[in-house]
Design a protein around this motif. Sequence first.
Motif, mmCIF file in Angstrom:
data_model
loop_
_atom_site.group_PDB
_atom_site.id
_atom_site.type_symbol
_atom_site.label_atom_id
_atom_site.label_comp_id
_atom_site.label_asym_id
_atom_site.label_seq_id
_atom_site.Cartn_x
_atom_site.Cartn_y
_atom_site.Cartn_z
ATOM 1 N N GLU A 158 -1.626 24.748 -9.642
ATOM 2 C CA GLU A 158 -2.716 24.126 -8.880
ATOM 3 C C GLU A 158 -2.345 22.733 -8.376
ATOM 4 O O GLU A 158 -3.121 22.092 -7.678
ATOM 5 N N THR A 159 -1.178 22.266 -8.749
ATOM 6 C CA THR A 159 -0.719 20.926 -8.332
ATOM 7 C C THR A 159 -0.620 20.864 -6.806
ATOM 8 O O THR A 159 -0.044 21.754 -6.180
ATOM 9 N N GLU A 160 -1.209 19.811 -6.228
ATOM 10 C CA GLU A 160 -1.160 19.656 -4.766
ATOM 11 C C GLU A 160 -0.007 18.740 -4.367
ATOM 12 O O GLU A 160 0.263 17.739 -5.040
ATOM 13 N N VAL A 161 0.654 19.098 -3.273
ATOM 14 C CA VAL A 161 1.777 18.297 -2.776
ATOM 15 C C VAL A 161 1.214 17.161 -1.913
ATOM 16 O O VAL A 161 0.596 17.394 -0.870
ATOM 17 N N LEU A 162 1.422 15.933 -2.406
ATOM 18 C CA LEU A 162 0.905 14.735 -1.734
ATOM 19 C C LEU A 162 2.111 13.998 -1.147
ATOM 20 O O LEU A 162 2.885 13.385 -1.883
ATOM 21 N N VAL A 163 2.280 14.104 0.143
ATOM 22 C CA VAL A 163 3.468 13.516 0.792
ATOM 23 C C VAL A 163 3.298 11.996 0.856
ATOM 24 O O VAL A 163 2.340 11.494 1.456
ATOM 25 N N ALA A 164 4.228 11.293 0.200
ATOM 26 C CA ALA A 164 4.132 9.827 0.095
ATOM 27 C C ALA A 164 5.329 9.171 0.760
ATOM 28 O O ALA A 164 6.282 9.848 1.156
ATOM 29 N N SER A 165 5.240 7.846 0.878
ATOM 30 C CA SER A 165 6.304 7.061 1.522
ATOM 31 C C SER A 165 6.503 7.530 2.969
ATOM 32 O O SER A 165 7.625 7.635 3.458
ATOM 33 N N ILE A 166 5.394 7.795 3.625
ATOM 34 C CA ILE A 166 5.418 8.213 5.034
ATOM 35 C C ILE A 166 5.675 6.983 5.903
ATOM 36 O O ILE A 166 5.089 5.930 5.678
ATOM 37 N N ARG A 167 6.553 7.143 6.884
ATOM 38 C CA ARG A 167 6.933 5.969 7.697
ATOM 39 C C ARG A 167 6.507 6.099 9.151
ATOM 40 O O ARG A 167 6.495 5.112 9.877
#
Length: 231
Positions: A158-167
């Motif tokens: 159930e873990t959601e992929v949270l895209v971080a360090s977006i530039r």
Amino acid sequence: MKFFIDTADLNEIRDLAATGLLDGVTTNPSLIAKAGGDFLETVKEICDVVPGDVSAEVTATDYHTMVREGQRLAKLADNVVIKVPLTMDGLKACKTLRNEGAKVNVTLCFSSAQAILAAKAGATYISPFVGRLDDIATSGMDLIADIVQIYDNYPDIETEVLVASIRHPLHLVEAARMGAHVATLPPAVLRQLFNHPLTDKGLAAFLADWEATGQTILEESEAASATAGRG
Ligand code: E4P
């Protein structure tokens, strides 16, 4: 796809929350230091402004203190998400905090193996840092594609992929194409998403043609109060 903003700047958060497009906020110790206020007070205020998930990061590195810090942060508001680093102690703390009913965002993820571990620990969110990987000549977006595919293989994850360090906007578009659940955007990148020169050009032409008709949709007084935000 959910949109979070990656900042602890309350003015930015208020401004962008008013668009109705925000689903949450992520902070980290560097963003808190940049914003300059008291950490706990800032998190409480952000949680009041944005009803969605607000990530607040622990600063301890050992399991016991991380859990104590996480429990304290969780008491600040119902929408606090505890952020823990992707270390052995961090994942142990993740498991404990999840068992206590808190939401947990596992941060500083740089490999698919780490993302698998975070899912095993029951993380609510996994935060792979795409920009920081690009900085070392490794494709951040390839990591997102890999994690999304791996998680898709196991419907019980159930873990959601949270895209971080977006530039930049392309990171967001590619993340959406890959089916990532969440993107956390620096305010400047969120603002960039609205822009297109053909929109500006087209709008200018429509307005010039409209003005030439001499018509208005609202009466002058109605238009004035609408502009002032009273209408
Ligand atoms: C995510 O939660 C982090 O706060 C963030 O996205 C880090 O981004 P940066 O690499 O631009 O510092």
